[in-house]
Design an enzyme around this catalytic site. Structure first.
Site, mmCIF file in Angstrom:
data_model
loop_
_atom_site.group_PDB
_atom_site.id
_atom_site.type_symbol
_atom_site.label_atom_id
_atom_site.label_comp_id
_atom_site.label_asym_id
_atom_site.label_seq_id
_atom_site.Cartn_x
_atom_site.Cartn_y
_atom_site.Cartn_z
ATOM 1 C CG ASP A 1 -1.837 1.177 1.312
ATOM 2 O OD1 ASP A 1 -1.671 2.121 0.507
ATOM 3 O OD2 ASP A 1 -2.719 1.175 2.186
ATOM 4 C CE1 TYR B 1 -5.208 11.512 -14.362
ATOM 5 C CE2 TYR B 1 -4.809 13.433 -15.744
ATOM 6 C CZ TYR B 1 -4.711 12.074 -15.529
ATOM 7 O OH TYR B 1 -4.115 11.270 -16.473
ATOM 8 C CE LYS C 1 -1.293 11.511 -14.360
ATOM 9 N NZ LYS C 1 -0.526 10.259 -14.078
ATOM 10 C CB THR D 1 -6.210 0.593 -18.820
ATOM 11 O OG1 THR D 1 -7.161 1.658 -18.644
ATOM 12 C CG2 THR D 1 -4.842 1.167 -19.157
#
Length: 286
Positions: free
Chosen positions: A73, A167, A171, A202
């Protein structure tokens, strides 16, 4: 693919139960790399998208490398420390770290950031801080080799709106982190870079596309996750490795530079002129 010592390359790929991490690990395996595959999934039922670290490790073996599954984890600093202690105990070195682990919660959900679950911000923990922690423990092993590479998997969302604030911050932060780590690692001949991936084929992406109305589903060809792994392998093996250190690089463009194609023989397309592109050299390195 061999390390600076002439031995097989030893790599850690984080977040590799499925998705980009699985493809990257599999592609590295095809180059004979020893790959520590990390992730939280022990059983395919642990995620709605399936996949486990053991399954990915088996794919690395089938490709010609050696896959070593490790349940980690990446929100647990002690577990990450133990991972790299295991690598040191097993091989005494590390050649390549791919930081790909990311906790994605409601990323593609509609609405503003204030309308999504607050845990969407966990991407800044597992996805940004986790990159730092893994790199912290990997650096001494990479430096001990006299040559190495850290890659953060990146995306055009670093410079354009894509999936929202968390997000984009993750990035962009990963790009700057790689640039600054590169500056500090350069005296030791260890490179750090971000490699931007395009739209990937994916399990998660397929499920999301299938949830859209038929008329809204994108039809453009998607990159295989293995393509990024092929590009990373070419970058690591290149005599020009240090010339690319500190930069955010578009995988499609780097693939074209090295003559790398996707698994179906196609050349993925750069989205620089539709979604934006990284600077050729990060300002922190000028």
């Amino acid at each position: 693919m061999k390390s600076a010592s002439g031995k097989p390359v030893v790599a850690v790929v984080t977040g590799a139960s499925r998705g980009a991490g699985r493809g990257i690990a599999q592609a590295l395996g095809s180059q004979g790399v020893i790959v520590y595959v990390t992730g939280r999934s022990r059983s395919s039922s642990d995620s709605p998208y399936g996949g486990t670290v053991a399954e990915t490790a088996a794919l690395v073996d089938q490709a010609g490398g050696k896959g070593i599954p490790v349940i980690v984890d990446h929100a647990d600093d002690e577990a990450v420390r133990d991972l790299f202690a295991t690598v040191r105990r097993d091989y005494g070195r590390l050649d390549l770290l791919v930081n790909n682990a990311a906790k994605l919660v409601a990323t593609t959900s509609p609405g503003g950031f204030w309308e999504k679950p607050l845990e969407t911000a966990d991407l800044l923990t597992v996805g940004l801080r986790s990159h730092y922690v893994a790199s912290f423990h990997a650096a001494p092993l990479l430096i001990g080799n006299g040559r190495g590479l850290i890659v953060n998997t990146g995306h055009y969302g670093a410079v354009s709106y894509y999936h929202g604030a968390a997000y984009g911050a993750q990035k962009a932060g990963a790009d700057k982190m790689a640039a600054d780590m590169a500056k500090e690692l350069r005296p030791y001949n260890v490179a750090a870079a971000s490699i931007w991936m395009g739209g990937l084929d994916t399990e998660r992406a397929r499920a999301y596309i299938a949830s859209l109305p038929a008329e809204a589903r994108p039809t453009a060809r998607r990159e295989s996750p293995q393509f990024t792994g092929r590009v990373i392998a070419a970058l690591y093996a290149s005599e020009e490795l240090m010339n690319f250190s500190g930069r955010a690089l578009i995988g499609a463009e780097l693939g074209a530079y090295f003559g790398i194609t996707d698994i179906d023989g196609s050349a993925p397309r750069s989205l620089r002129y539709t979604l934006g592109g990284p600077p050729q050299l990060h300002p922190s390195l000028r």
